[in-house]
Design an enzyme around this catalytic site. Structure first.
Site, PDB file in Angstrom:
ATOM      1  N   ARG A   9       0.972  -1.213  -0.028  1.00  0.00           N
ATOM      2  CA  ARG A   9       0.178  -0.147   0.050  1.00  0.00           C
ATOM      3  C   ARG A   9       0.986   1.131   0.083  1.00  0.00           C
ATOM      4  O   ARG A   9       1.963   1.166   0.503  1.00  0.00           O
ATOM      5  CB  ARG A   9      -1.083   0.050   1.108  1.00  0.00           C
ATOM      6  CG  ARG A   9      -1.829  -1.160   1.169  1.00  0.00           C
ATOM      7  CD  ARG A   9      -2.422  -1.294   2.605  1.00  0.00           C
ATOM      8  NE  ARG A   9      -2.987  -0.146   3.165  1.00  0.00           N
ATOM      9  CZ  ARG A   9      -3.401  -0.004   4.462  1.00  0.00           C
ATOM     10  NH1 ARG A   9      -3.053  -0.913   5.242  1.00  0.00           N
ATOM     11  NH2 ARG A   9      -4.055   1.136   4.859  1.00  0.00           N
ATOM     12  N   LYS A  81      -2.241  -7.867  11.780  1.00  0.00           N
ATOM     13  CA  LYS A  81      -3.685  -7.704  12.392  1.00  0.00           C
ATOM     14  C   LYS A  81      -4.573  -7.459  11.268  1.00  0.00           C
ATOM     15  O   LYS A  81      -5.754  -7.689  11.412  1.00  0.00           O
ATOM     16  CB  LYS A  81      -3.685  -6.584  13.350  1.00  0.00           C
ATOM     17  CG  LYS A  81      -3.506  -5.180  12.786  1.00  0.00           C
ATOM     18  CD  LYS A  81      -3.300  -3.978  14.079  1.00  0.00           C
ATOM     19  CE  LYS A  81      -3.246  -2.823  13.695  1.00  0.00           C
ATOM     20  NZ  LYS A  81      -4.224  -2.211  12.834  1.00  0.00           N
ATOM     21  N   ASP A  82      -4.179  -6.907  10.268  1.00  0.00           N
ATOM     22  CA  ASP A  82      -5.373  -6.602   9.072  1.00  0.00           C
ATOM     23  C   ASP A  82      -5.342  -8.084   8.048  1.00  0.00           C
ATOM     24  O   ASP A  82      -6.288  -7.645   7.060  1.00  0.00           O
ATOM     25  CB  ASP A  82      -4.776  -5.549   8.146  1.00  0.00           C
ATOM     26  CG  ASP A  82      -4.617  -4.285   8.982  1.00  0.00           C
ATOM     27  OD1 ASP A  82      -5.387  -4.028   9.911  1.00  0.00           O
ATOM     28  OD2 ASP A  82      -3.731  -3.340   8.570  1.00  0.00           O
ATOM     29  N   SER A 127     -12.224   1.533  15.624  1.00  0.00           N
ATOM     30  CA  SER A 127     -11.989   0.180  16.166  1.00  0.00           C
ATOM     31  C   SER A 127     -13.019  -0.024  17.189  1.00  0.00           C
ATOM     32  O   SER A 127     -13.127   0.397  18.114  1.00  0.00           O
ATOM     33  CB  SER A 127     -10.719  -0.155  16.632  1.00  0.00           C
ATOM     34  OG  SER A 127     -10.531  -1.274  17.266  1.00  0.00           O
ATOM     35  N   LEU A 128     -14.131  -1.142  16.773  1.00  0.00           N
ATOM     36  CA  LEU A 128     -14.950  -1.591  17.702  1.00  0.00           C
ATOM     37  C   LEU A 128     -14.251  -2.048  19.017  1.00  0.00           C
ATOM     38  O   LEU A 128     -14.750  -2.096  20.116  1.00  0.00           O
ATOM     39  CB  LEU A 128     -15.699  -2.674  17.073  1.00  0.00           C
ATOM     40  CG  LEU A 128     -16.553  -2.085  15.684  1.00  0.00           C
ATOM     41  CD1 LEU A 128     -17.566  -3.217  15.337  1.00  0.00           C
ATOM     42  CD2 LEU A 128     -17.557  -1.231  16.450  1.00  0.00           C
ATOM     43  N   ARG A 129     -13.063  -2.897  18.990  1.00  0.00           N
ATOM     44  CA  ARG A 129     -12.297  -3.375  19.965  1.00  0.00           C
ATOM     45  C   ARG A 129     -12.039  -2.326  20.955  1.00  0.00           C
ATOM     46  O   ARG A 129     -12.278  -2.404  22.168  1.00  0.00           O
ATOM     47  CB  ARG A 129     -11.172  -4.170  19.556  1.00  0.00           C
ATOM     48  CG  ARG A 129     -10.224  -4.749  20.445  1.00  0.00           C
ATOM     49  CD  ARG A 129      -8.943  -4.980  19.959  1.00  0.00           C
ATOM     50  NE  ARG A 129      -8.256  -4.038  19.130  1.00  0.00           N
ATOM     51  CZ  ARG A 129      -7.459  -3.201  19.526  1.00  0.00           C
ATOM     52  NH1 ARG A 129      -7.054  -3.181  20.866  1.00  0.00           N
ATOM     53  NH2 ARG A 129      -6.927  -2.472  18.898  1.00  0.00           N
ATOM     54  N   ARG A 130     -11.391  -1.159  20.599  1.00  0.00           N
ATOM     55  CA  ARG A 130     -10.870  -0.072  21.141  1.00  0.00           C
ATOM     56  C   ARG A 130     -12.130   0.613  21.767  1.00  0.00           C
ATOM     57  O   ARG A 130     -12.277   0.940  22.906  1.00  0.00           O
ATOM     58  CB  ARG A 130     -10.228   0.836  20.499  1.00  0.00           C
ATOM     59  CG  ARG A 130      -8.488   0.523  19.918  1.00  0.00           C
ATOM     60  CD  ARG A 130      -8.091   1.282  18.855  1.00  0.00           C
ATOM     61  NE  ARG A 130      -6.744   0.781  18.909  1.00  0.00           N
ATOM     62  CZ  ARG A 130      -5.965   0.933  17.765  1.00  0.00           C
ATOM     63  NH1 ARG A 130      -6.660   1.943  16.552  1.00  0.00           N
ATOM     64  NH2 ARG A 130      -4.698   0.491  17.325  1.00  0.00           N
ATOM     65  N   ARG A 147     -10.748   7.861  10.654  1.00  0.00           N
ATOM     66  CA  ARG A 147     -10.226   6.836   9.721  1.00  0.00           C
ATOM     67  C   ARG A 147      -8.941   7.695   8.997  1.00  0.00           C
ATOM     68  O   ARG A 147      -8.801   8.641   9.401  1.00  0.00           O
ATOM     69  CB  ARG A 147     -11.209   6.585   8.307  1.00  0.00           C
ATOM     70  CG  ARG A 147     -12.286   5.724   9.024  1.00  0.00           C
ATOM     71  CD  ARG A 147     -11.869   4.123   8.919  1.00  0.00           C
ATOM     72  NE  ARG A 147     -11.101   3.949   7.597  1.00  0.00           N
ATOM     73  CZ  ARG A 147     -11.577   3.368   6.674  1.00  0.00           C
ATOM     74  NH1 ARG A 147     -12.714   3.633   6.386  1.00  0.00           N
ATOM     75  NH2 ARG A 147     -10.641   3.241   5.795  1.00  0.00           N
ATOM     76  N   GLY A 148      -8.260   6.998   7.862  1.00  0.00           N
ATOM     77  CA  GLY A 148      -7.036   7.485   7.413  1.00  0.00           C
ATOM     78  C   GLY A 148      -5.786   6.969   8.111  1.00  0.00           C
ATOM     79  O   GLY A 148      -5.804   6.416   8.873  1.00  0.00           O
ATOM     80  N   ASN A 149      -4.762   7.369   7.429  1.00  0.00           N
ATOM     81  CA  ASN A 149      -3.528   6.893   7.865  1.00  0.00           C
ATOM     82  C   ASN A 149      -2.936   7.385   9.132  1.00  0.00           C
ATOM     83  O   ASN A 149      -3.494   8.616   9.542  1.00  0.00           O
ATOM     84  CB  ASN A 149      -2.408   7.114   6.879  1.00  0.00           C
ATOM     85  CG  ASN A 149      -2.179   8.232   6.396  1.00  0.00           C
ATOM     86  OD1 ASN A 149      -2.017   9.356   7.335  1.00  0.00           O
ATOM     87  ND2 ASN A 149      -2.059   8.881   4.917  1.00  0.00           N
ATOM     88  N   ARG A 153      -4.535  10.850  10.989  1.00  0.00           N
ATOM     89  CA  ARG A 153      -5.214  10.803  12.331  1.00  0.00           C
ATOM     90  C   ARG A 153      -4.319  12.055  13.412  1.00  0.00           C
ATOM     91  O   ARG A 153      -5.222  12.571  14.109  1.00  0.00           O
ATOM     92  CB  ARG A 153      -5.147   9.257  12.891  1.00  0.00           C
ATOM     93  CG  ARG A 153      -5.911   8.378  11.989  1.00  0.00           C
ATOM     94  CD  ARG A 153      -5.935   6.997  12.513  1.00  0.00           C
ATOM     95  NE  ARG A 153      -6.466   6.153  11.612  1.00  0.00           N
ATOM     96  CZ  ARG A 153      -6.832   4.964  11.633  1.00  0.00           C
ATOM     97  NH1 ARG A 153      -6.859   4.500  12.947  1.00  0.00           N
ATOM     98  NH2 ARG A 153      -7.197   4.140  10.763  1.00  0.00           N
ATOM     99  N   CYS A 240     -13.334  -7.089  11.731  1.00  0.00           N
ATOM    100  CA  CYS A 240     -13.395  -6.001  12.182  1.00  0.00           C
ATOM    101  C   CYS A 240     -14.631  -5.570  12.584  1.00  0.00           C
ATOM    102  O   CYS A 240     -15.070  -4.499  13.123  1.00  0.00           O
ATOM    103  CB  CYS A 240     -12.747  -5.050  11.101  1.00  0.00           C
ATOM    104  SG  CYS A 240     -14.023  -4.898   9.454  1.00  0.00           S
TER     105      CYS A 240
END
Length: 305
Positions: A9, A81-82, A127-130, A147-149, A153, A240
């Site tokens: 990427r 993780k992705d 992140s739903l986890r966070r 979102r974003g890199n 952020r 996710c």
């Protein structure tokens, strides 16, 4: 082989990780020509919706896998993780590099940690986890999508869009933003995403020369730990769309694993942990998944389709 082409990427973090892999390969095989093949993925392009809403983290991989299938690249570098729990047929992970910092980072320009935030403060994370773990600890907080890199952020935080944001420590450290980490959010109180901090190299199965070359970078202790975490996630059908967290570590010949399933809506958390031999990573992950389900985690998981 004399040349290796790596699909990646275009985000700064993805490029850093790929350059890191390229450097290790050049050191391991002097004279090897390593070329980067930067690509844009749908996960990078669609930033106005959460990953869960547009198809999940697998969107970061699809275009890179297509490039390998077309013969335009020999391998691809990912944040593990992705990477989905099940790879597309014909692809393998010949190398998982030594894990960097696995923890999450609390980042703020005004506050030292989650507990220092004032009532109703805004925290950015998609992140739903966070979100689940933030909601459990501070139900008063206002949780906003982010979102974003990494650079994007941080810029949004600096612009005053949030009082704080939560990112991965490894990403910040790799890009030289160590000083932005106000607090590490670490186990056992706070759990990361399965395989967070680990870099994986994906390639086509059956490519003997490529697989042998990449396997030189594989770090067995890291692979053992992330196999346990990913086995737990796979058994829970995590993605996710699901707030699942896991962290495994080696203690001599023993492998320990902590797992968590949460609700981003009300902050309910279900936890389980277990220990096994280091050669039983998959069985350990599956055992912790069963423990979570026995404790009621199924009520927090979306129905299977």
């Amino acid at each position: 082989m004399e040349r290796l082409r790596i699909a990646t990427r275009k985000s700064p973090l993805a490029l850093w990780q790929t350059e890191h892999v390229a450097r290790l390969l050049r050191e391991a095989r002097p004279g090897l020509l390593v070329e980067l093949v930067p690509m844009s993925t749908r996960g990078d392009e669609v930033l106005d919706r959460s990953l869960a809403a547009i198809g999940g983290k697998g969107l970061f991989l699809k275009e890179l896998e297509l490039a390998m299938q077309r013969g335009e690249a020999d391998c691809a570098v990912h944040s593990l993780k992705d990477v989905p729990m099940e790879l597309e047929p014909g692809f393998v992970l010949p190398a998982i590099l030594a894990r960097a910092d696995h923890a999450d980072a609390f980042v703020s320009n005004r506050f030292d940690g989650i507990d220092a935030l004032p009532p109703g403060a805004s925290v950015g994370t998609s992140s739903l986890r966070r979100q689940a773990q933030l909601r459990a600890r501070r139900p008063d907080l206002q949780l906003l999508d982010l979102r974003g890199n990494v650079n994007t952020r941080l810029a949004k935080l600096d612009a005053g869009d949030y009082d704080a944001i939560v990112l991965a420590c490894a990403g910040l450290q790799r890009l030289g933003f160590d000083d932005r980490i106000r607090a590490r959010l670490d186990a056992p109180e706070w759990l990361p995403a399965p395989a967070q901090g680990a870099i994986a190299i994906e390639s086509r199965d059956g490519e003997g020369d490529v697989l042998s070359l990449l396997a030189m970078l594989d770090h067995a202790p890291t692979r053992t730990c992330v196999e346990a975490e990913r086995a737990m996630n796979r058994a829970l059908h995590g993605s996710c769309h699901v707030p699942v967290a896991a962290f495994a570590w080696l203690q001599g010949d023993a492998l320990a694993l902590q797992g968590l399933v949460g609700s981003a809506e009300d902050g309910r958390l279900v936890r389980a942990d277990a220990t096994a031999g280091r050669g039983e990573a998959v069985a350990l992950g599956e055992a912790v998944a069963r423990g979570l389900l026995e404790r009621g985690a199924g009520d927090l998981l979306p129905p299977r389709t």
